[in-house]
Motif scaffolding. Sequence first.
Motif, PDB file in Angstrom:
ATOM      1  N   THR A  79       0.833  -1.199   0.000  1.00  0.00           N
ATOM      2  CA  THR A  79       0.000   0.000   0.000  1.00  0.00           C
ATOM      3  C   THR A  79       0.872   1.254   0.000  1.00  0.00           C
ATOM      4  O   THR A  79       2.063   1.184   0.303  1.00  0.00           O
ATOM      5  CB  THR A  79      -0.912   0.004   1.261  1.00  0.00           C
ATOM      6  OG1 THR A  79      -1.702   1.192   1.266  1.00  0.00           O
ATOM      7  CG2 THR A  79      -0.118  -0.018   2.549  1.00  0.00           C
ATOM      8  N   ARG A 123      -2.139   7.759  -8.749  1.00  0.00           N
ATOM      9  CA  ARG A 123      -2.358   6.558  -9.579  1.00  0.00           C
ATOM     10  C   ARG A 123      -2.630   5.323  -8.711  1.00  0.00           C
ATOM     11  O   ARG A 123      -3.548   4.553  -9.000  1.00  0.00           O
ATOM     12  CB  ARG A 123      -1.097   6.350 -10.449  1.00  0.00           C
ATOM     13  CG  ARG A 123      -1.023   5.061 -11.211  1.00  0.00           C
ATOM     14  CD  ARG A 123       0.120   5.076 -12.233  1.00  0.00           C
ATOM     15  NE  ARG A 123       1.458   5.211 -11.672  1.00  0.00           N
ATOM     16  CZ  ARG A 123       2.184   4.212 -11.167  1.00  0.00           C
ATOM     17  NH1 ARG A 123       1.666   2.993 -11.124  1.00  0.00           N
ATOM     18  NH2 ARG A 123       3.397   4.428 -10.699  1.00  0.00           N
ATOM     19  N   VAL A 124      -1.870   5.162  -7.622  1.00  0.00           N
ATOM     20  CA  VAL A 124      -2.074   3.963  -6.785  1.00  0.00           C
ATOM     21  C   VAL A 124      -3.099   4.221  -5.673  1.00  0.00           C
ATOM     22  O   VAL A 124      -3.857   3.325  -5.311  1.00  0.00           O
ATOM     23  CB  VAL A 124      -0.754   3.418  -6.208  1.00  0.00           C
ATOM     24  CG1 VAL A 124       0.196   3.023  -7.312  1.00  0.00           C
ATOM     25  CG2 VAL A 124      -0.094   4.363  -5.247  1.00  0.00           C
ATOM     26  N   LYS A 126      -5.799   6.034  -5.718  1.00  0.00           N
ATOM     27  CA  LYS A 126      -7.202   5.992  -6.162  1.00  0.00           C
ATOM     28  C   LYS A 126      -7.685   4.538  -6.290  1.00  0.00           C
ATOM     29  O   LYS A 126      -8.852   4.247  -6.080  1.00  0.00           O
ATOM     30  CB  LYS A 126      -7.418   6.796  -7.441  1.00  0.00           C
ATOM     31  CG  LYS A 126      -6.897   6.184  -8.696  1.00  0.00           C
ATOM     32  CD  LYS A 126      -7.261   7.066  -9.897  1.00  0.00           C
ATOM     33  CE  LYS A 126      -6.907   6.363 -11.191  1.00  0.00           C
ATOM     34  NZ  LYS A 126      -7.139   7.196 -12.373  1.00  0.00           N
ATOM     35  N   GLN A 127      -6.754   3.634  -6.567  1.00  0.00           N
ATOM     36  CA  GLN A 127      -7.134   2.221  -6.634  1.00  0.00           C
ATOM     37  C   GLN A 127      -7.474   1.680  -5.246  1.00  0.00           C
ATOM     38  O   GLN A 127      -8.295   0.780  -5.104  1.00  0.00           O
ATOM     39  CB  GLN A 127      -6.014   1.388  -7.252  1.00  0.00           C
ATOM     40  CG  GLN A 127      -5.917   1.598  -8.750  1.00  0.00           C
ATOM     41  CD  GLN A 127      -4.656   1.009  -9.362  1.00  0.00           C
ATOM     42  OE1 GLN A 127      -3.797   0.470  -8.668  1.00  0.00           O
ATOM     43  NE2 GLN A 127      -4.544   1.121 -10.668  1.00  0.00           N
ATOM     44  N   GLN A 128      -6.805   2.246  -4.235  1.00  0.00           N
ATOM     45  CA  GLN A 128      -7.077   1.844  -2.842  1.00  0.00           C
ATOM     46  C   GLN A 128      -8.291   2.590  -2.283  1.00  0.00           C
ATOM     47  O   GLN A 128      -8.776   2.263  -1.219  1.00  0.00           O
ATOM     48  CB  GLN A 128      -5.907   2.230  -1.930  1.00  0.00           C
ATOM     49  CG  GLN A 128      -4.559   1.724  -2.329  1.00  0.00           C
ATOM     50  CD  GLN A 128      -3.416   2.454  -1.604  1.00  0.00           C
ATOM     51  OE1 GLN A 128      -2.277   2.134  -1.835  1.00  0.00           O
ATOM     52  NE2 GLN A 128      -3.684   3.422  -0.740  1.00  0.00           N
ATOM     53  N   TYR A 174     -12.361   9.624  -5.665  1.00  0.00           N
ATOM     54  CA  TYR A 174     -11.136   8.818  -5.513  1.00  0.00           C
ATOM     55  C   TYR A 174     -10.819   8.475  -4.060  1.00  0.00           C
ATOM     56  O   TYR A 174     -10.039   7.568  -3.798  1.00  0.00           O
ATOM     57  CB  TYR A 174      -9.927   9.569  -6.088  1.00  0.00           C
ATOM     58  CG  TYR A 174      -9.856   9.638  -7.592  1.00  0.00           C
ATOM     59  CD1 TYR A 174     -10.613   8.784  -8.400  1.00  0.00           C
ATOM     60  CD2 TYR A 174      -8.998  10.545  -8.213  1.00  0.00           C
ATOM     61  CE1 TYR A 174     -10.529   8.862  -9.784  1.00  0.00           C
ATOM     62  CE2 TYR A 174      -8.906  10.617  -9.589  1.00  0.00           C
ATOM     63  CZ  TYR A 174      -9.674   9.785 -10.377  1.00  0.00           C
ATOM     64  OH  TYR A 174      -9.572   9.868 -11.733  1.00  0.00           O
TER      65      TYR A 174
END
Length: 257
Positions: A79, A123-124, A126-128, A174
């Motif tokens: 993370t 970028r990472v 928003k995926q979390q 996000y």
Amino acid sequence: MGRVENKVAIITGAASGLGLATAKRLAEEGAKVIMADINAESGPAEAAKIEGAVFVKHDVTSEQAWEALVDNVVSDYGTLDILLNCAGIVQLASIEDTSEELWRKINAVGTDGTFFGCKHALRVMKQQASGSIINMCSTASIQGGPNIFAYAASKSAIRGMTKSIACLSTQQGYGVRCNSVHPGNMSTPMLDAMYNIVLEYDPETAAEMDKMWVGNPVDVANMVLFLASDESVSVNGAAMVVDNTATITEGAVPRHG
Ligand SMILES: NC(=O)c1ccc[n+]([C@@H]2O[C@H](COP(=O)([O-])OP(=O)(O)OC[C@H]3O[C@@H](n4cnc5c(N)ncnc54)[C@H](O)[C@@H]3O)[C@@H](O)[C@H]2O)c1
């Protein structure tokens, strides 16, 4: 339980000054801290003194380096919860004395470095659907100053990009927050170096600087800690000033205020 227990944080400019103070403070409150700095001489030794911190040599001016750093952190820790863009350089010059080279040098670290860091963290994060990005600005982006042209411009750009990212994140859902921190004069190697130059070339201004309030790096670290933690869940797109009124009193605050 720490205030940022088990959160994973990248801090740039962490080998010195405000970045170093924040690395210590976040680690004390339970974070795993990746101390990213171009200075591989003092950086590793500083990281070795902090439980829960590691040093990574990193040049913020390279987007490729940012892509790799963020991907490596997510791959190693699973993370990325916190990014503090703290790397910065300053050189005193008015617009009249600012060469293209100096302009690009200051903006490469401050403006470009923060842009790339925010872009890859977002970028990472928003995926979390979670994450806190904190950008180190300055009171220079509020007050300006005749001989701090490129630096004030860079910090103003960072202030603007912070708000844009916060608005995008809210608009798109996000779950990522982005805030800026605006310290006044803080006792760090950067301020000492600037003071010594002013003392040499402009003793009158140095005497004025002597009267100004100077804060402790941990005061800024505590603001970053708040923004990094879930305590600040409703704070997004904010510009947090840490200057003991210097911006509203034009810096004329007695040292013992
Ligand atoms: N000290 C102050 O009074 C003050 C006030 C307002 C804002 N700030 C801001 O706070 C931040 C930290 O300042 P400081 O006083 O701790 O300075 P500092 O000089 O003590 O630390 C800056 C760190 O940034 C690192 N750095 C420089 N270029 C880099 C690059 N290309 N890639 C990675 N790391 C790089 C340096 O190696 C150093 O460790 C800066 O953005 C500065 O503009 C400082």
